[in-house]
Design a protein around this motif. Structure first.
Motif, PDB file in Angstrom:
ATOM      1  N   GLY A 281      -4.171  12.739  -2.267  1.00  0.00           N
ATOM      2  CA  GLY A 281      -3.894  11.755  -1.225  1.00  0.00           C
ATOM      3  C   GLY A 281      -2.903  10.756  -1.772  1.00  0.00           C
ATOM      4  O   GLY A 281      -2.301  10.976  -2.826  1.00  0.00           O
ATOM      5  N   ASP A 282      -2.744   9.625  -1.111  1.00  0.00           N
ATOM      6  CA  ASP A 282      -1.742   8.653  -1.535  1.00  0.00           C
ATOM      7  C   ASP A 282      -1.950   8.183  -2.972  1.00  0.00           C
ATOM      8  O   ASP A 282      -0.993   8.009  -3.717  1.00  0.00           O
ATOM      9  CB  ASP A 282      -1.749   7.437  -0.599  1.00  0.00           C
ATOM     10  N   ARG A 283      -3.204   7.994  -3.379  1.00  0.00           N
ATOM     11  CA  ARG A 283      -3.470   7.470  -4.720  1.00  0.00           C
ATOM     12  C   ARG A 283      -4.570   8.243  -5.442  1.00  0.00           C
ATOM     13  O   ARG A 283      -5.214   7.707  -6.329  1.00  0.00           O
ATOM     14  CB  ARG A 283      -3.838   5.980  -4.650  1.00  0.00           C
TER      15      ARG A 283
ATOM     16  N   ASN B  47       5.326   5.388 -13.313  1.00  0.00           N
ATOM     17  CA  ASN B  47       6.622   4.731 -13.512  1.00  0.00           C
ATOM     18  C   ASN B  47       7.483   4.764 -12.250  1.00  0.00           C
ATOM     19  O   ASN B  47       8.224   3.823 -11.961  1.00  0.00           O
ATOM     20  CB  ASN B  47       7.397   5.401 -14.653  1.00  0.00           C
ATOM     21  N   GLN B  48       7.403   5.877 -11.509  1.00  0.00           N
ATOM     22  CA  GLN B  48       8.247   6.052 -10.330  1.00  0.00           C
ATOM     23  C   GLN B  48       7.376   6.518  -9.160  1.00  0.00           C
ATOM     24  O   GLN B  48       7.287   7.714  -8.874  1.00  0.00           O
ATOM     25  CB  GLN B  48       9.347   7.062 -10.615  1.00  0.00           C
ATOM     26  N   PRO B  49       6.701   5.592  -8.482  1.00  0.00           N
ATOM     27  CA  PRO B  49       5.751   5.943  -7.424  1.00  0.00           C
ATOM     28  C   PRO B  49       6.326   6.848  -6.342  1.00  0.00           C
ATOM     29  O   PRO B  49       5.583   7.628  -5.728  1.00  0.00           O
ATOM     30  CB  PRO B  49       5.349   4.578  -6.851  1.00  0.00           C
ATOM     31  N   ARG B  50       7.633   6.778  -6.089  1.00  0.00           N
ATOM     32  CA  ARG B  50       8.210   7.612  -5.037  1.00  0.00           C
ATOM     33  C   ARG B  50       8.111   9.098  -5.368  1.00  0.00           C
ATOM     34  O   ARG B  50       8.185   9.942  -4.470  1.00  0.00           O
ATOM     35  CB  ARG B  50       9.678   7.236  -4.821  1.00  0.00           C
ATOM     36  N   LYS B  51       7.948   9.427  -6.638  1.00  0.00           N
ATOM     37  CA  LYS B  51       7.834  10.827  -7.029  1.00  0.00           C
ATOM     38  C   LYS B  51       6.528  11.463  -6.560  1.00  0.00           C
ATOM     39  O   LYS B  51       6.384  12.678  -6.584  1.00  0.00           O
ATOM     40  CB  LYS B  51       7.951  10.966  -8.549  1.00  0.00           C
TER      41      LYS B  51
END
Length: 430
Positions: free
Chosen positions: A282-284, A322-326
């Motif tokens: 899921g999102d997190r 480091n790069q949440p969009r990934k």
């Protein structure tokens, strides 16, 4: 517990959770692990696969395994219950084999070693504690704990097993109705073993409505059990002790090895219901290990899939922190990789529960390099290479063909009735 935001909270300290925790902590991430039980604790699933060896090397565990005295396992041997001749396979002979062995382990010791290793790697580990509830926000996850405390993390890995916290929260568990099995098993001393590396092999015996395992754990101790439909056991109206003893006595292959055996543990019953979560991220959050799914105990895939998913989850989160969009790319890729591995074993398991599987497997022919490909999958190679995939397609086709047009001898899978004056009962715990 420290104050502030954790990078990753992990619920469950088994092989999946411990693997992910150790790798993330070694990468410098702020990781906390909650394990409901206190280790060591008894657990089944004692035979490891060689394709976990790379992960164990990455984790730096081999020297600890050596010091723990875990037995090196060099392969396996399959029997049909109606024959005293088995078919052996050695990991060194698998297609593009990269190692000749894995390990046979006592899970209580193995799981504790992994959890302790996660703590030594820098993860904060809390035993006797689990998540009572999990709530998600835009930038974090809040966990309310069974000890009355709470913590906050950027992401969560649910590795809490078949009754997973998030699996229950989102109602995403799907059970395979045709694989409602249970195991009845115990540990024995004094079980006969052959000489050399054959003494380390996992032995599997396929009966008409059940199968048996013999797994060496230590130089003296052996795990022996039977797996069958849950309803078969319930309808017998026997105690687990009586059922297991009677089931073993009916198998000449087993009793030849148990002439001087003595049971040294209680008889355990474990429900081995196969299932899968319909969503693994899921999102997190990510699901790993048995929280993601369990595909029957037959090919010892449980620990392999746990370590496999734990490693993949750690690698994905290390980048995403480091790069949440990934996350939009890495989380679906994680789900695809884990599901693909479970698909490989589900197909293998479905074939195993046909009589034709053992008939074909017990008549290996060096055609098209099929035996090394099947050997590779038995060792944990989930067949991403086309060279393995097409050979497995051919193998399954032969299993199908055997059902309709026998290409190798049929087998009854019913053991011959023979007098065995040397063994009447199996020694119980004194």
């Amino acid at each position: 517990m420290k104050s502030g935001m954790y990078d990753v909270a992990i619920v469950g300290g088994g092989p999946a959770g411990s693997t992910a925790a150790a790798l993330l902590a070694r990468a410098g991430r702020h990781v906390i692990v909650f394990e409901r039980e206190r280790f060591p604790r008894f657990h089944i699933g004692e035979s490891l696969l060689p394709f976990s060896m790379k992960a164990f090397t990455r984790l730096g565990l081999h020297e600890k395994f050596r010091c723990a005295g875990f037995i090196k396992k060099f392969g396996g041997e399959f029997f049909s219950a109606c024959s005293s001749e088995g078919t052996k396979f050695y990991f060194k002979d698998a297609y593009r084999s990269q190692t000749d062995h894995s390990y046979q382990v006592t899970r209580a010791d193995f799981d504790k070693l992994l959890l302790d290793h996660a703590a030594e790697s820098g993860a904060e580990v809390h035993e006797g504690t689990s998540a009572k509830s999990v709530e998600f926000a835009n930038e974090h996850v809040d966990l309310a704990l069974t000890d009355g405390k709470s913590i906050r993390a950027r992401y969560i890995i649910d590795a809490s097993g078949r009754n997973s916290v998030l699996g229950m929260k989102f109602n995403i568990k799907k059970t395979y109705e045709h694989l409602k099995k249970l195991s009845i098993f115990a540990h024995y001393d004094g079980v006969w073993r052959p000489e050399g590396i054959d003494a380390t092999l996992t032995v599997l015996i396929r009966g008409i409505d059940r199968w048996f395992w013999i797994i060496p754990l230590t130089p003296e101790r052996t795990s022996i059990g039977v797996v069958l439909d849950s309803e078969t056991f319930r309808s017998s109206k026997q105690t687990p002790e009586d059922f297991l003893e009677q089931a073993l006595i009916e198998q000449p292959v087993i009793m030849q090895r148990m002439r001087e055996a003595r049971r040294v543990s209680d008889v355990h019953v474990a429900a081995d219901f196969s299932y899968r979560s319909t969503k693994l991220y899921g999102d997190r959050w990510l699901l790993a290990g048995d929280a993601a799914g369990f595909i029957d105990p037959i090919f010892s895939s449980g620990v392999f899939l746990a370590v496999f998913s734990g490693e993949l989850a750690a690698d994905a989160l290390h980048e995403v922190i480091n790069q949440p969009r990934k996350a939009g790319r890495l989380f679906p890729r994680y789900e695809k990789q884990v599901n693909r591995a479970m698909d490989v074993y589900l197909r293998f398991v479905n074939a195993w529960y046909t009589k034709e599987f053992i008939e074909i497997f017990s008549s290996p022919r060096p055609v098209l390099n099929l035996p090394p490909a099947v050997n590779a999958v038995l060792g944990g190679n989930i067949g991403n290479e086309f060279a393995i995939k097409w050979r497995m397609w051919v193998f399954y086709f032969l299993v199908w063909l055997q059902r309709h047009y026998p290409i190798v001898p049929r087998r009854t899978l019913v053991p011959e009735k023979k007098e065995s004056p040397a063994v009447d009962t199996i020694g119980a715990v004194p």
